[in-house]
Design an enzyme around this catalytic site. Structure first.
Site, PDB file in Angstrom:
ATOM      1  N   ASP A 136       0.809  -1.215   0.000  1.00  0.00           N
ATOM      2  CA  ASP A 136       0.000   0.000   0.000  1.00  0.00           C
ATOM      3  C   ASP A 136       0.843   1.266   0.000  1.00  0.00           C
ATOM      4  O   ASP A 136       0.571   2.198  -0.761  1.00  0.00           O
ATOM      5  CB  ASP A 136      -0.930  -0.014   1.219  1.00  0.00           C
ATOM      6  CG  ASP A 136      -1.807   1.213   1.277  1.00  0.00           C
ATOM      7  OD1 ASP A 136      -2.901   1.211   0.673  1.00  0.00           O
ATOM      8  OD2 ASP A 136      -1.397   2.208   1.912  1.00  0.00           O
ATOM      9  N   ALA A 164      -4.927   2.264  -0.881  1.00  0.00           N
ATOM     10  CA  ALA A 164      -4.700   1.531  -2.128  1.00  0.00           C
ATOM     11  C   ALA A 164      -5.134   0.075  -1.986  1.00  0.00           C
ATOM     12  O   ALA A 164      -5.780  -0.490  -2.873  1.00  0.00           O
ATOM     13  CB  ALA A 164      -3.228   1.618  -2.528  1.00  0.00           C
ATOM     14  N   ASP A 165      -4.775  -0.543  -0.868  1.00  0.00           N
ATOM     15  CA  ASP A 165      -5.217  -1.913  -0.598  1.00  0.00           C
ATOM     16  C   ASP A 165      -6.741  -2.003  -0.593  1.00  0.00           C
ATOM     17  O   ASP A 165      -7.338  -2.869  -1.243  1.00  0.00           O
ATOM     18  CB  ASP A 165      -4.708  -2.366   0.771  1.00  0.00           C
ATOM     19  CG  ASP A 165      -3.341  -3.007   0.707  1.00  0.00           C
ATOM     20  OD1 ASP A 165      -2.953  -3.483  -0.366  1.00  0.00           O
ATOM     21  OD2 ASP A 165      -2.658  -3.039   1.747  1.00  0.00           O
ATOM     22  N   LEU A 166      -7.357  -1.132   0.177  1.00  0.00           N
ATOM     23  CA  LEU A 166      -8.805  -1.212   0.366  1.00  0.00           C
ATOM     24  C   LEU A 166      -9.550  -0.945  -0.934  1.00  0.00           C
ATOM     25  O   LEU A 166     -10.502  -1.658  -1.282  1.00  0.00           O
ATOM     26  CB  LEU A 166      -9.241  -0.223   1.451  1.00  0.00           C
ATOM     27  CG  LEU A 166      -8.676  -0.511   2.848  1.00  0.00           C
ATOM     28  CD1 LEU A 166      -8.987   0.638   3.796  1.00  0.00           C
ATOM     29  CD2 LEU A 166      -9.215  -1.815   3.399  1.00  0.00           C
ATOM     30  N   GLY A 169      -9.290  -3.785  -3.424  1.00  0.00           N
ATOM     31  CA  GLY A 169     -10.214  -4.858  -3.062  1.00  0.00           C
ATOM     32  C   GLY A 169     -11.644  -4.529  -3.407  1.00  0.00           C
ATOM     33  O   GLY A 169     -12.397  -5.376  -3.914  1.00  0.00           O
TER      34      GLY A 169
END
Length: 391
Positions: A136, A164-166, A169
């Site tokens: 991230d 960025a991760d969230l 997803g």
């Protein structure tokens, strides 16, 4: 989970860390049969080091768990048997890894042409950086976010969560739902892709458009909005609060509410362009007025005057707010080791079939025999796979 809207779907979850589980949560919470596939030694996922941690419990709820060694041909064959009646497979290996293992989209689609194969990567499935490791923080920096966050004299600043991760997803889940809808017409699955980098750039939204269309590089503005002025964080007698204005009418209501109507007629602040040019002087004068009352008082006064304003909560204060409680974002989950714990629910409300939180995270390999038996494996096959270290 049979009454939930996605109870007809089977999801194979090969993902790790945060972006993949964020995607898969949407399916498990609404009833899909999610099967989490892990390495036989339980390694490979830093979140799995402590299965009783708050982060792990929240990320891995509503799943069954099996172990499988995908580095062996036998393990790949087991996966292919599971794929035969699966609807979705989610993975976030580096792009080269799945091809090396022989579990890429084409290989799985040859087994089940209806399979939706969802890949989440750091930088994308093609291009010069496709095989780089990425997390991230790397995407926040490379995706432009860190040079928009913070103050100009203090350098770039990381955002306090993992956006960025969230977002990768969430976008992966959205893409998967689109592919499922299209499958209703074509009868065929497809390869869904999202990346941390592209998702982070997408979330820049109007800031990115400042460059793409206007060729203007936005500056770090701290707590101020780049264009809508005044909007930001202001000082009370006991702390801070937020407020936002849109248009001259809203600004004039603010000036009257804080007891400084003269600011509405000040030639430096009479319209949006002048307020933007003179934002520092304007913010100084607003702060001088708002330091006379508490943050709670200002939130009440400004909202009554039609000026959006809100508190700045620490997390304990936030979860204690009556409106936050009303959202239902906090839900209970019964855990065999921890008892009843609170987890983050879904921000999506459905009037007839809302999300449910029925399964705690699985222990390592907890449902291996159960899942393989359902897939048609006989007891002797399962025993043989276990003896050979495949499961």
């Amino acid at each position: 989970m049979g009454d939930l809207p996605l109870s007809h779907l089977k999801v194979l979850d090969l993902s790790r860390v945060r972006a993949g589980p964020t995607c898969v949560k949407f399916f498990g919470d609404f009833g899909a049969d999610v099967i989490k596939i892990e390495r036989t030694d339980g390694e490979g996922d830093p979140m799995g080091d402590n299965r009783l941690s708050s982060d792990y419990v929240n990320a891995q709820r509503n799943k069954r768990g099996i172990t499988l060694d995908l580095k062996t041909p036998e393990g790949v064959e087991v996966l292919k048997r599971l794929v035969k009646d699966a609807d979705i497979l989610v993975e976030n290996f580096r792009p080269d890894v799945k091809f090396r293992l022989g579990i890429d989209y084409e290989s799985m689609a040859a087994v089940n042409e209806r399979l939706i194969y969802t890949s989440i990567s750091a930088f994308g499935e093609s291009g010069p950086y496709r095989t780089r490791p990425g997390f991230d923080l790397i995407a926040q920096g490379m995706g432009g976010l860190m040079w928009l966050t913070g103050y100009q004299d203090r350098g770039p600043l990381r955002v306090g969560i993992s956006p960025a991760d969230l977002c990768a997803g969430i976008f992966a889940a959205m893409g998967t739902f689109v592919a499922l809808q299209e499958r209703e017409r074509s009868g065929k699955g497809q390869w869904v892709q999202s990346s941390l980098l592209a998702s982070q750039i997408m979330m820049l939204d109007y800031q990115a458009m400042s460059w793409l269309m206007d060729k203007r590089i936005p500056l770090q503005r701290g707590n101020d909005h780049p264009q809508i002025v005044p909007t930001g964080v202001y000082e009370a007698s006991d702390g801070y609060f937020t407020l936002s204005t849109v248009g001259n009418d809203s600004y004039l209501r603010l000036c009257k509410a804080i007891g400084a109507p003269e600011l509405g007629a000040d030639p430096r602040f009479v319209d949006a362009p002048t307020r933007e040019r003179n934002r520092d002087e304007m913010n100084h004068l607003i702060n001088r007025a708002t330091q006379k009352k508490t943050a709670v008082e200002w939130v009440e006064i400004l909202n009554e005057a039609g000026v959006p304003a809100g508190p700045i909560y620490k997390l304990d204060e936030m979860f204690d707010d009556p409106q936050v409680k009303e959202t239902g974002i906090v839900q209970p989950l019964d855990h065999p080791d921890l008892g009843t714990v609170e987890i983050l629910g879904q921000p999506i409300g459905l009037s007839r079939t809302p999300a449910q939180f029925l399964r705690p995270p699985p222990r390592l390999g907890e449902h291996t025999d159960e899942v393989l038996t359902e897939a048609g494996f006989e007891a002797r096959e399962i025993a043989s796979l276990r003896d050979r270290g495949v499961i």
